[in-house]
Scaffold this active site. Structure first.
Site, PDB file in Angstrom:
ATOM      1  N   GLU A 184      43.950  26.498  -5.454  1.00  0.00           N
ATOM      2  CA  GLU A 184      44.713  26.010  -4.310  1.00  0.00           C
ATOM      3  C   GLU A 184      45.708  24.905  -4.682  1.00  0.00           C
ATOM      4  OE1 GLU A 184      43.149  25.039  -0.566  1.00  0.00           O
ATOM      5  OE2 GLU A 184      41.483  26.462  -0.689  1.00  0.00           O
ATOM      6  N   HIS A 188      51.844  31.305  -0.917  1.00  0.00           N
ATOM      7  CA  HIS A 188      50.804  31.998  -1.698  1.00  0.00           C
ATOM      8  C   HIS A 188      51.442  32.951  -2.704  1.00  0.00           C
ATOM      9  CE1 HIS A 188      47.376  30.617   0.710  1.00  0.00           C
ATOM     10  NE2 HIS A 188      48.252  30.604   1.690  1.00  0.00           N
ATOM     11  N   GLY A 205      44.679  32.079   2.048  1.00  0.00           N
ATOM     12  CA  GLY A 205      44.782  32.882   0.830  1.00  0.00           C
ATOM     13  C   GLY A 205      44.223  34.276   1.016  1.00  0.00           C
ATOM     14  N   CYS A 222      39.457  30.321   0.550  1.00  0.00           N
ATOM     15  CA  CYS A 222      40.774  29.938   1.070  1.00  0.00           C
ATOM     16  C   CYS A 222      41.139  30.951   2.158  1.00  0.00           C
ATOM     17  CB  CYS A 222      41.804  29.958  -0.055  1.00  0.00           C
ATOM     18  SG  CYS A 222      43.469  29.494   0.473  1.00  0.00           S
ATOM     19  N   CYS A 225      45.713  25.611   7.221  1.00  0.00           N
ATOM     20  CA  CYS A 225      44.458  25.806   6.474  1.00  0.00           C
ATOM     21  C   CYS A 225      43.566  26.734   7.290  1.00  0.00           C
ATOM     22  CB  CYS A 225      43.771  24.455   6.263  1.00  0.00           C
ATOM     23  SG  CYS A 225      42.210  24.595   5.386  1.00  0.00           S
TER      24      CYS A 225
END
Ligand SMILES: N[C@H](CCC[C@H](N)C(=O)O)C(=O)O
Length: 368
Positions: A302, A247, A314, A311, A156
């Site tokens: 997400e 992703h 991301g 994100c 994360c």
């Protein structure tokens, strides 16, 4: 009236560390809530005053200020059994419950408890729960995270910036501003900058389709770039990148013009991408609008958390996809609903560097 939680709100003060206002309560027919300003000899600056409340009268009244105790008690040192003490952080509105788990490699909270804690009506409210744990294989720390649906992702990006600031609160880093973190995505190295932002070496992107993972057909070099993906009858062009977590990045549907991301109904299309059969581990999905070769705008649905305000992984995947599809340079600003991140996919070492903020929201305790 049982006070179910304790909250402490950081106060602005010349003293940066651990200054907070603590509201504590007890479960009894009438509760006395003490507002105390721990840790510093600030008697006279912030007098302790009492609020008394009773279930019968359900009224609150305040009494005259009293001399504050100067006993040094810091919220982060609290260890009462049966309570979870946490710090709420956010990275551009992508928010997390941070738990000091340095004394064990077992998370203090189960995935089921994480779901309840993340609930924005019946719990604290967050996109996930992040644990600061002992390092592994010579790293300083380990970071684990549960999404708000209880699933455990590998990494994360916004969370690791919050993690870095949390560690800096918990420990005297003896002048160090950077340390090593073991994660499900491998070694991650955050560095706390002078302005309080955090710059993170996010490692290398994973482009081999089967490692993202995706079942979409790969190019000759095994990558999945600008492939066609049918979602609810619409054919999208997607590029798949892993930052340790999967992703799916799209700049628009086949035949479409520059995607206007603010017009998308993420709640409608996001789950269809997340649970698409082409993504055996589900996927995070980034919808990207190109302002220039140095400036992108992105909204995200997400995996395990839904539409979030930002994100980090991301944003990294977005820049990689933008470079691979020829939309952007390697060093870009990515605008997210919660704010901008600076992302650089460095050619020399193939690592991705993310720079952005991480801020405390409040300190709290809940019964577990
Ligand atoms: N929901 C993501 C994990 C959090 C990623 C995001 N919050 C970030 O900042 O990178 C997943 O399941 O892969």
């Amino acid at each position: 009236m049982a006070i179910a939680a304790t909250i402490s709100v950081p106060l602005t003060s010349p003293i940066r560390r651990r200054n907070s206002l603590t509201l504590t309560g007890s479960s009894s027919s009438s509760s006395t809530i003490q507002l105390s300003f721990p840790k510093y000899n600030i008697a006279g600056l912030c007098p302790r005053f009492r609020i008394s409340a009773s279930a019968a009268s359900s009224s609150m009244s305040t009494q005259a200020p009293q001399k504050v105790s100067t006993a040094p008690t810091s919220f982060l040192d609290r260890r009462e059994a049966g309570f979870l003490h946490f710090v709420k952080y956010h990275g551009l509105g992508n928010d997390f419950i941070l738990v000091d788990n340095r004394d064990s490699s077992e998370p203090r909270v189960t995935p089921e408890q994480a779901v309840k804690l993340c609930d924005r009506n019946f719990g604290i409210g967050a996109d996930g729960v992040i644990f600061a744990m002992p390092g592994i294989d010579g790293t300083d720390y380990t970071m684990r995270i549960f999404n708000s649906d209880g699933s455990e992702p590998e990494m994360c990006g916004n969370g690791v910036r919050c993690f870095a600031r949390f560690i800096a609160e918990l420990e005297n880093l003896n002048g160090r501003h950077s340390f090593t973190v073991h994660t499900g995505a491998g070694l991650i190295v955050p560095e706390i900058l002078e302005d309080g932002k955090v710059r993170v070496d996010m490692g290398e992107p994973i482009l081999k389709g089967s490692d993202v993972p995706t079942k979409l057909p790969a190019n000759k070099d095994q990558s999945v770039v600008k492939s066609e993906l049918d979602v609810d009858g619409v054919t999208w062009h997607v590029t798949c990148v892993s930052m340790g977590n999967p992703h799916c990045v799209t700049f628009g549907a086949k035949g479409g013009q520059n995607l206007q991301v603010d017009e998308l109904d993420l709640a409608k299309i996001g789950p269809s991408f997340e649970h698409h059969e082409m993504f055996p581990a589900r996927t995070n999905t980034e919808f990207v609008q190109v302002f220039s070769r140095l400036h992108l705008k992105m909204r995200v649905w997400e995996r395990g958390a839904g539409a979030t305000l930002a994100c980090g992984t991301g944003a990294c995947a977005t820049v990689v996809a933008a470079v691979l599809e020829g939309h952007a340079e390697r060093n870009c600003t990515v605008d997210l609903p919660g704010g901008p991140l600076q992302i650089e996919w460095r050619e020399e070492d193939n690592h991705i560097y993310m720079t952005g903020p991480a801020e405390v929201v409040f300190y709290g305790s809940v019964p577990l």
